[in-house]
Design a protein around this motif. Structure first.
Motif, PDB file in Angstrom:
ATOM      1  N   HIS A 228       3.124  11.922  -5.047  1.00  0.00           N
ATOM      2  CA  HIS A 228       3.496  13.103  -4.405  1.00  0.00           C
ATOM      3  C   HIS A 228       3.867  12.878  -3.075  1.00  0.00           C
ATOM      4  CE1 HIS A 228       1.641  15.712  -7.750  1.00  0.00           C
ATOM      5  NE2 HIS A 228       0.622  15.078  -7.690  1.00  0.00           N
ATOM      6  N   PRO A 229       4.975  13.602  -2.504  1.00  0.00           N
ATOM      7  CA  PRO A 229       5.466  13.146  -1.180  1.00  0.00           C
ATOM      8  C   PRO A 229       4.278  13.349  -0.062  1.00  0.00           C
ATOM      9  CG  PRO A 229       7.035  14.589  -2.263  1.00  0.00           C
ATOM     10  CD  PRO A 229       5.745  14.558  -3.153  1.00  0.00           C
ATOM     11  N   GLY A 230       4.136  12.286   0.599  1.00  0.00           N
ATOM     12  CA  GLY A 230       3.006  12.242   1.619  1.00  0.00           C
ATOM     13  C   GLY A 230       1.672  11.849   1.260  1.00  0.00           C
ATOM     14  N   ALA A 231       1.623  11.650  -0.222  1.00  0.00           N
ATOM     15  CA  ALA A 231       0.067  11.329  -0.635  1.00  0.00           C
ATOM     16  C   ALA A 231      -0.226  10.022   0.022  1.00  0.00           C
ATOM     17  CB  ALA A 231       0.205  11.253  -2.320  1.00  0.00           C
ATOM     18  N   MET A 232      -1.367   9.878   0.277  1.00  0.00           N
ATOM     19  CA  MET A 232      -2.003   8.437   0.735  1.00  0.00           C
ATOM     20  C   MET A 232      -2.398   7.491  -0.526  1.00  0.00           C
ATOM     21  SD  MET A 232      -1.257   8.786   3.790  1.00  0.00           S
ATOM     22  CE  MET A 232      -1.874   7.190   4.382  1.00  0.00           C
ATOM     23  N   LYS A 233      -2.671   8.272  -1.460  1.00  0.00           N
ATOM     24  CA  LYS A 233      -3.254   7.402  -2.890  1.00  0.00           C
ATOM     25  C   LYS A 233      -2.327   7.895  -3.845  1.00  0.00           C
ATOM     26  CE  LYS A 233      -8.038   6.214  -1.200  1.00  0.00           C
ATOM     27  NZ  LYS A 233      -7.458   4.720  -0.982  1.00  0.00           N
ATOM     28  N   CYS A 234      -2.205   6.910  -5.039  1.00  0.00           N
ATOM     29  CA  CYS A 234      -1.749   7.339  -6.280  1.00  0.00           C
ATOM     30  C   CYS A 234      -2.551   8.262  -6.824  1.00  0.00           C
ATOM     31  CB  CYS A 234      -1.602   6.055  -7.136  1.00  0.00           C
ATOM     32  SG  CYS A 234      -1.022   6.375  -8.773  1.00  0.00           S
ATOM     33  N   SER A 235      -2.361   9.577  -7.612  1.00  0.00           N
ATOM     34  CA  SER A 235      -2.890  10.319  -8.229  1.00  0.00           C
ATOM     35  C   SER A 235      -3.424   9.669  -9.633  1.00  0.00           C
ATOM     36  CB  SER A 235      -2.474  11.452  -8.547  1.00  0.00           C
ATOM     37  OG  SER A 235      -1.232  11.309  -9.126  1.00  0.00           O
ATOM     38  N   GLY A 236      -2.886   8.605 -10.018  1.00  0.00           N
ATOM     39  CA  GLY A 236      -2.980   8.058 -11.384  1.00  0.00           C
ATOM     40  C   GLY A 236      -4.070   6.883 -11.053  1.00  0.00           C
ATOM     41  N   CYS A 237      -3.900   6.222 -10.365  1.00  0.00           N
ATOM     42  CA  CYS A 237      -4.955   4.747 -10.235  1.00  0.00           C
ATOM     43  C   CYS A 237      -5.593   4.860  -8.693  1.00  0.00           C
ATOM     44  CB  CYS A 237      -4.182   3.552 -10.574  1.00  0.00           C
ATOM     45  SG  CYS A 237      -2.986   3.092  -9.365  1.00  0.00           S
ATOM     46  N   MET A 238      -5.286   5.698  -8.038  1.00  0.00           N
ATOM     47  CA  MET A 238      -5.779   5.657  -6.487  1.00  0.00           C
ATOM     48  C   MET A 238      -5.632   4.538  -5.582  1.00  0.00           C
ATOM     49  SD  MET A 238      -7.318   8.568  -6.897  1.00  0.00           S
ATOM     50  CE  MET A 238      -8.202   8.652  -5.465  1.00  0.00           C
ATOM     51  N   ALA A 239      -4.580   3.701  -6.098  1.00  0.00           N
ATOM     52  CA  ALA A 239      -3.808   2.712  -5.190  1.00  0.00           C
ATOM     53  C   ALA A 239      -3.316   3.280  -3.853  1.00  0.00           C
ATOM     54  CB  ALA A 239      -2.632   2.087  -5.838  1.00  0.00           C
ATOM     55  N   GLY A 240      -3.518   2.491  -3.055  1.00  0.00           N
ATOM     56  CA  GLY A 240      -3.129   2.960  -1.718  1.00  0.00           C
ATOM     57  C   GLY A 240      -1.615   3.013  -1.543  1.00  0.00           C
ATOM     58  N   VAL A 241      -1.062   4.219  -0.943  1.00  0.00           N
ATOM     59  CA  VAL A 241       0.210   4.159  -0.782  1.00  0.00           C
ATOM     60  C   VAL A 241       0.915   3.793   0.645  1.00  0.00           C
ATOM     61  CG1 VAL A 241       2.060   5.922  -0.821  1.00  0.00           C
ATOM     62  CG2 VAL A 241       0.598   6.053  -2.685  1.00  0.00           C
ATOM     63  N   VAL A 242       1.837   3.036   0.657  1.00  0.00           N
ATOM     64  CA  VAL A 242       2.073   2.820   2.125  1.00  0.00           C
ATOM     65  C   VAL A 242       3.663   3.170   2.502  1.00  0.00           C
ATOM     66  CG1 VAL A 242       2.855   0.743   3.917  1.00  0.00           C
ATOM     67  CG2 VAL A 242       0.627   0.869   2.381  1.00  0.00           C
ATOM     68  N   TYR A 243       3.919   3.868   3.389  1.00  0.00           N
ATOM     69  CA  TYR A 243       5.241   4.487   3.521  1.00  0.00           C
ATOM     70  C   TYR A 243       5.797   3.413   4.756  1.00  0.00           C
ATOM     71  CZ  TYR A 243       3.742   8.350   1.025  1.00  0.00           C
ATOM     72  OH  TYR A 243       3.247   9.239   0.186  1.00  0.00           O
ATOM     73  N   GLY A 244       7.066   3.052   4.456  1.00  0.00           N
ATOM     74  CA  GLY A 244       7.711   1.816   5.260  1.00  0.00           C
ATOM     75  C   GLY A 244       6.903   0.671   5.450  1.00  0.00           C
ATOM     76  N   ALA A 245       7.261   0.145   6.480  1.00  0.00           N
ATOM     77  CA  ALA A 245       6.554  -1.272   6.698  1.00  0.00           C
ATOM     78  C   ALA A 245       4.930  -1.426   6.587  1.00  0.00           C
ATOM     79  CB  ALA A 245       6.942  -1.786   7.926  1.00  0.00           C
ATOM     80  N   THR A 246       4.309  -2.447   5.886  1.00  0.00           N
ATOM     81  CA  THR A 246       3.037  -2.325   5.879  1.00  0.00           C
ATOM     82  C   THR A 246       2.538  -3.155   7.125  1.00  0.00           C
ATOM     83  OG1 THR A 246       3.069  -4.385   4.888  1.00  0.00           O
ATOM     84  CG2 THR A 246       2.848  -2.656   3.419  1.00  0.00           C
TER      85      THR A 246
END
Ligand SMILES: [Zn+2]
Length: 92
Positions: A14-32
């Protein structure tokens, strides 16, 4: 912003989501953070290397300049001494 998918489970993010809704992996936008830190270290290393590079040239230049200045002062002192070798003067 659609079309991004989790690299672990493949769920659409989902746009803006901080975690994956499927496996709860962290989402990073741009450079880590690690990528930013790495870039900062590369920049610092390049700056330090170029600074050392410049200093390695400027130190001989400084030494040469000081030596030349002292040599010129000594030569002119000697020349002035010899030019006045026959002089007898009084001063007060
Ligand atoms: Zn996932």
């Amino acid at each position: 912003m659609s079309g991004h998918h989790c690299h672990r489970c493949g769920s659409s993010l989902h746009p803006g989501a901080m975690k994956c809704s499927g496996c709860m992996a962290g989402v990073v936008y741009g450079a880590t953070g690690a990528e930013k830190n790495h870039a900062a270290k590369v920049g610092a290393a390049l700056m330090l290397a170029s600074w050392c590079y410049l200093v390695s040239f400027s130190i001989p230049a400084i030494v040469t300049g000081v030596a030349a200045t002292l040599a010129a002062a000594g030569l002119f002192r000697l020349a002035a001494t010899r030019a006045r070798a026959g002089y007898v003067r009084t001063f007060y």
